[in-house]
Design an enzyme around this catalytic site. Structure first.
Site, PDB file in Angstrom:
ATOM      1  N   CYS A   9       0.869  -1.173   0.000  1.00 58.73           N
ATOM      2  CA  CYS A   9       0.000   0.000   0.000  1.00 58.73           C
ATOM      3  C   CYS A   9       0.909   1.227   0.000  1.00 58.73           C
ATOM      4  O   CYS A   9       2.115   1.099  -0.235  1.00 58.73           O
ATOM      5  CB  CYS A   9      -0.980  -0.013   1.180  1.00 58.73           C
ATOM      6  SG  CYS A   9      -0.246   0.179   2.819  1.00 58.73           S
ATOM      7  N   ARG A  15      -3.150  -0.854   5.377  1.00 58.93           N
ATOM      8  CA  ARG A  15      -3.696  -1.956   4.586  1.00 58.93           C
ATOM      9  C   ARG A  15      -2.721  -3.102   4.376  1.00 58.93           C
ATOM     10  O   ARG A  15      -3.059  -4.272   4.601  1.00 58.93           O
ATOM     11  CB  ARG A  15      -4.185  -1.436   3.233  1.00 58.93           C
ATOM     12  CG  ARG A  15      -5.318  -0.437   3.358  1.00 58.93           C
ATOM     13  CD  ARG A  15      -5.625   0.252   2.061  1.00 58.93           C
ATOM     14  NE  ARG A  15      -4.544   1.172   1.718  1.00 58.93           N
ATOM     15  CZ  ARG A  15      -4.451   1.834   0.580  1.00 58.93           C
ATOM     16  NH1 ARG A  15      -5.369   1.654  -0.359  1.00 58.93           N
ATOM     17  NH2 ARG A  15      -3.454   2.669   0.358  1.00 58.93           N
ATOM     18  N   ASP A 128      -8.192   3.309   1.642  1.00 54.80           N
ATOM     19  CA  ASP A 128      -7.236   3.663   2.691  1.00 54.80           C
ATOM     20  C   ASP A 128      -8.026   4.165   3.901  1.00 54.80           C
ATOM     21  O   ASP A 128      -8.704   5.197   3.810  1.00 54.80           O
ATOM     22  CB  ASP A 128      -6.285   4.745   2.187  1.00 54.80           C
ATOM     23  CG  ASP A 128      -5.142   5.016   3.137  1.00 54.80           C
ATOM     24  OD1 ASP A 128      -5.214   4.585   4.316  1.00 54.80           O
ATOM     25  OD2 ASP A 128      -4.174   5.661   2.714  1.00 54.80           O
TER      26      ASP A 128
END
Length: 161
Positions: A9, A15, A128
């Protein structure tokens, strides 16, 4: 044949370390620790050395995931070291493709959304949660649990072949 999976990420604090933690647990539960290795990284290195975001760690621990990974930026050698590089969204997918040292390396890059089942079939990325509240972290964990389970099934089928 050992399989190495890298989750990516932006900052490697929400994440991708969550996906790494979920996949580690799934791999351990399946007794495949010696066959499948998992790691995570970010396309941005500003959080290097940091633990995952405290909000993600709190949400994950409630589900039995222990996120101890220290953030790191993806390196060129990761493209050679890993068999599968899983981007959480299109921005990171595109960044990974630009960073890849070869066409062969680009072929290792995929999107997490490719592993979503019916529950998230309409989603094209993992959002996100950094700027969201508690619900955002929970939603991301739900999505990653489904995606990681499906990814593990695919990897298992490759190992058997």
């Amino acid at each position: 044949m050992k399989q190495r999976i890298l989750f990516v990420c932006l900052g490697n604090i929400c994440r991708s370390p969550a996906a790494e933690g979920i996949m580690r647990r799934l791999v351990a539960d399946a007794g495949l620790e010696g066959v499948i290795e998992v790691d995570s990284a970010g396309t941005y290195g500003g959080h290097a050395g940091e633990l995952p975001d405290a909000r993600m760690r709190r949400a994950a621990v409630k589900r039995g995931y222990d996120l101890r990974h220290r953030s790191r930026r993806i390196a060129e050698e990761d493209f050679a070291a890993f068999d599968c590089i899983v981007a959480m969204d299109d921005t990171n997918y595109e960044a990974l493709c630009r960073m890849a040292p070869s066409r062969e390396a680009i072929g290792k890059v995929c999107r997490m959304a490719e592993f979503f089942g019916p529950a998230y079939a309409d989603r094209t990325y993992v959002p996100d949660p950094y700027y969201e509240g508690h619900e955002g972290f929970e939603r991301v964990l739900d999505m990653l649990q489904e995606g990681c389970a499906n990814l593990l099934a695919e990897v298992r089928s490759r190992i058997r072949s």
